[in-house]
Scaffold this motif. Structure first.
Motif, PDB file in Angstrom:
ATOM      1  N   VAL A 137      57.691  43.590  43.622  1.00 27.15           N
ATOM      2  CA  VAL A 137      58.440  44.811  43.291  1.00 27.15           C
ATOM      3  C   VAL A 137      58.400  45.053  41.786  1.00 27.15           C
ATOM      4  O   VAL A 137      58.148  46.178  41.330  1.00 27.15           O
TER       5      VAL A 137
ATOM      6  N   ARG B  10      56.185  48.234  40.634  1.00 26.12           N
ATOM      7  CA  ARG B  10      56.977  49.327  40.060  1.00 26.12           C
ATOM      8  C   ARG B  10      56.530  49.627  38.635  1.00 26.12           C
ATOM      9  O   ARG B  10      56.330  50.775  38.257  1.00 26.12           O
ATOM     10  N   ALA B  11      56.346  48.577  37.831  1.00 24.40           N
ATOM     11  CA  ALA B  11      55.895  48.775  36.454  1.00 24.40           C
ATOM     12  C   ALA B  11      54.487  49.367  36.415  1.00 24.40           C
ATOM     13  O   ALA B  11      54.194  50.237  35.593  1.00 24.40           O
TER      14      ALA B  11
ATOM     15  N   PHE C 258      52.956  51.260  38.781  1.00 24.57           N
ATOM     16  CA  PHE C 258      52.980  52.662  39.191  1.00 24.57           C
ATOM     17  C   PHE C 258      53.585  53.542  38.117  1.00 24.57           C
ATOM     18  O   PHE C 258      53.136  54.671  37.911  1.00 24.57           O
ATOM     19  N   ARG C 259      54.603  53.047  37.417  1.00 29.15           N
ATOM     20  CA  ARG C 259      55.226  53.846  36.363  1.00 29.15           C
ATOM     21  C   ARG C 259      54.307  54.010  35.159  1.00 29.15           C
ATOM     22  O   ARG C 259      54.324  55.034  34.498  1.00 29.15           O
TER      23      ARG C 259
ATOM     24  N   ASP D  42      62.624  54.679  30.494  1.00 26.71           N
ATOM     25  CA  ASP D  42      62.992  54.928  31.880  1.00 26.71           C
ATOM     26  C   ASP D  42      63.971  56.081  31.947  1.00 26.71           C
ATOM     27  O   ASP D  42      64.662  56.377  30.973  1.00 26.71           O
TER      28      ASP D  42
ATOM     29  N   GLU E  47      68.700  56.711  36.452  1.00 26.74           N
ATOM     30  CA  GLU E  47      68.462  55.624  37.415  1.00 26.74           C
ATOM     31  C   GLU E  47      69.454  54.517  37.272  1.00 26.74           C
ATOM     32  O   GLU E  47      69.916  54.064  36.321  1.00 26.74           O
TER      33      GLU E  47
END
Length: 132
Positions: A53, A57-58, A60-61, A128, A132
């Protein structure tokens, strides 16, 4: 450079702990030991999932799906050139699996490092979303 190497090594470790062509990996161990060590299998599986995860996540970001495809394409083209010039030989299926693990770990390592590279090149930091 050492930061990238560390992030890449952790990604490679995460992938190879999960699966590799040897008998020393999570998937084979969990299939063999399911009845006797189920709580430990679940715990280690959740820890591996947390690692995925974080990395995914990193990645894709920072580089997105298209960037991931581009990294895979560049590394595959590099392997093709090395193979074409006789510098890379693939004798069996396990070598292909190791090459695949190397490619995927490079994607994750680059994805986790890309914000650092972008900051050095542009002088701007990534942030970010506050909501969130």
């Amino acid at each position: 450079m050492t930061g990238f190497l560390l992030r890449w090594a952790v990604a490679f470790g995460l992938l190879t702990l999960t699966f590799n062509p040897t008998a020393w990996n999570y998937l084979d161990w969990s299939r063999r030991s399911y009845g006797e060590q189920t709580p430990l299998i679940v715990l280690l599986g959740l820890l591996l999932l947390m690692g995925y995860v974080i990395y995914l996540r990193a990645t894709f970001r920072s580089i997105g799906g298209f960037g991931m495809i581009m990294v895979i394409a560049v590394v595959a083209a590099l392997f093709w050139v090395l193979y074409d010039y006789g510098l890379l030989t693939v004798r069996d299926e396990s070598e292909l699996v190791w090459l695949g693990l190397l490619v995927l770990s490079l994607v994750l390592g680059i994805g986790l490092s890309w914000s650092h590279v972008r900051r050095r090149l542009s002088g701007q930091s990534d942030m970010d979303d506050v909501s969130e």
